[in-house]
Design a protein around this motif. Structure first.
Motif, short mmCIF file in Angstrom:
data_model
loop_
_atom_site.label_atom_id
_atom_site.label_comp_id
_atom_site.label_asym_id
_atom_site.label_seq_id
_atom_site.Cartn_x
_atom_site.Cartn_y
_atom_site.Cartn_z
N LYS A 1 -39.21 19.87 -26.69
CA LYS A 1 -38.60 20.84 -27.61
C LYS A 1 -39.66 21.61 -28.40
O LYS A 1 -40.62 21.03 -28.88
CB LYS A 1 -37.66 20.11 -28.58
CG LYS A 1 -36.50 19.40 -27.88
CD LYS A 1 -35.60 20.38 -27.13
CE LYS A 1 -34.53 19.65 -26.34
NZ LYS A 1 -33.80 20.50 -25.40
N ASP B 1 -46.89 18.87 -25.87
CA ASP B 1 -46.57 19.98 -26.77
C ASP B 1 -46.72 21.36 -26.12
O ASP B 1 -46.41 22.37 -26.74
CB ASP B 1 -47.40 19.92 -28.05
CG ASP B 1 -48.90 19.91 -27.79
OD1 ASP B 1 -49.31 20.08 -26.63
OD2 ASP B 1 -49.67 19.70 -28.74
N SER C 1 -41.64 14.05 -25.66
CA SER C 1 -42.17 14.33 -27.00
C SER C 1 -43.68 14.10 -27.09
O SER C 1 -44.31 14.48 -28.08
CB SER C 1 -41.45 13.46 -28.03
OG SER C 1 -41.63 12.10 -27.69
#
Ligand code: UT7
Length: 324
Positions: A111, A84, A81
């Motif tokens: 993600k 990016d 996380s």
């Protein structure tokens, strides 16, 4: 005044961590001499390779990229996380659609990442590193996972002694993020598209290269480009601790090192020789060499390293980095 707002920029970037992955299967020169007309002596003498790694059929390029990328994140002490954007440098995806980067990002757990593949063949990692650094500096990305991954054995005719002895499989990765002081110098990149036919696919299927012409190009044209990358970063050759050229052929690596030493680089400059046990893994070779040298204690945090990639296109790119 247009009234448009710009993303907040940062001044400097650095490599926060590196990682690599190689398939388990070791293929020696003697193994190859059983299926083609070659010898251990010829390969060691002309290319410097002792052994390389080949991926089995069920190990895909994307799998290797996932393993290397995850290791780079762990080495940086970051979690998915924290990243990016994912850039996957490669030239050997089995199909052009879909790209590999989005799958790699998803599987690593980054993600919703911005994700794209970048093909500059063996120069791909340095192109991607330069792009990642500029994305972070411009505020377009916070941290970028840069991966070079190749499954060259998918594209080499298995008994073609000109290529099957050189090319191999693997992946290497680096995490790029903001820094207080510059850790990634300006990228110097370019291409010689008029020489595109020197490395191409034969019958749209198998890698073909005019080895001697590429060898001459690499041993004459790349050292001046390496010098330009040093100049762009304001680093004198004598300040270089480490040289990591694309691992194309040990004789090419040594020729580049010799020319830099003639320009003032130190005799004790550490020169990557990862090709000896890894073969030529195209866009994976530079980050893989860096990770292996770090793990072996041959480079240490803060070392000044010059990276220089070159290959099909013909494309080239290089930059000075501070080792993580
Ligand atoms: O990573 C992308 C960029 N690629 C490169 O930078 C690769 C650049 N080129 C090279 O590294 C070298 O040119 C090669 C490793 C590809 C070839 O080495 P070379 O010293 O240039 O060999 P050559 O192609 O000039 O061949 C010399 C001789 C030939 O025999 P004759 O005609 O002199 O009788 C070849 O048939 O060696 C023969 N040969 C081999 N013999 C044993 C070629 N490949 C082999 C082999 N085993 N695997």
């Amino acid at each position: 005044m247009t009234g448009l707002r710009l993303a907040p920029a940062v001044q400097a970037t650095r490599i926060l961590g590196v990682g690599s992955f190689q398939p388990e299967r070791v293929v020696t020169n003697d193994d190859l001499s059983k299926i083609m007309d070659t010898t251990d002596e010829w390969i060691r003498d002309r290319v410097g390779i002792v052994e390389r790694r080949f991926a089995d059929a069920d190990l895909k390029l994307v799998d290797m990229a996932v393993f290397a990328g995850s290791k780079a994140l762990a080495n940086a002490g970051l979690s998915p996380s924290d990243v990016d954007t994912v850039i996957l440098a490669n030239c050997t995806m089995p199909t052009p659609i879909p790209n590999g980067a989005a799958q790699v990002a998803d599987r690593i757990g980054v993600k919703g990442a911005g994700a794209f593949d970048l093909n500059a063949a063996c120069a791909g990692f340095c192109y991607a590193l330069g792009t990642a650094s500029d994305l972070v500096r411009a505020g377009s990305a916070r941290r970028v996972l840069v991966i070079g991954a190749e499954k060259l054995t998918d594209w080499v005719e298995p008994t073609d002694r000109a290529n099957a002895i050189i090319f191999a499989d693997g992946a290497g990765a680096a995490v790029v993020g903001p820094a207080d002081e510059p850790g990634i110098g300006p990228v110097v990149w370019g291409s010689a598209g008029d020489l595109v036919d020197l490395i191409s696919l034969r019958d749209d299927r198998w890698i073909f290269q005019e080895g001697q012409s590429v060898f001459r190009w690499a041993t004459t044209q790349i050292a001046p480009i390496a010098q330009r990358a040093l100049d762009a970063a304001g680093i004198a050759p004598a300040e270089l601790d480490v040289l990591i050229p694309h691992q194309a052929n040990l004789r090419i690596v040594e020729a580049i090192a010799k020319k830099l030493r003639a320009n003032g680089a130190r005799a004790d400059m550490v020169v990557a020789d990862d090709i000896v046990h890894s073969g030529n893994t195209s866009s994976a070779s530079i980050p893989m060499a860096m990770d292996h040298m770090r793990a072996a204690g041959r480079i240490k945090p803060g070392d000044v390293a010059l990276l220089i990639g070159f290959g099909a296109g013909l494309s080239y790119a290089g930059q000075v980095v501070i080792c993580p």
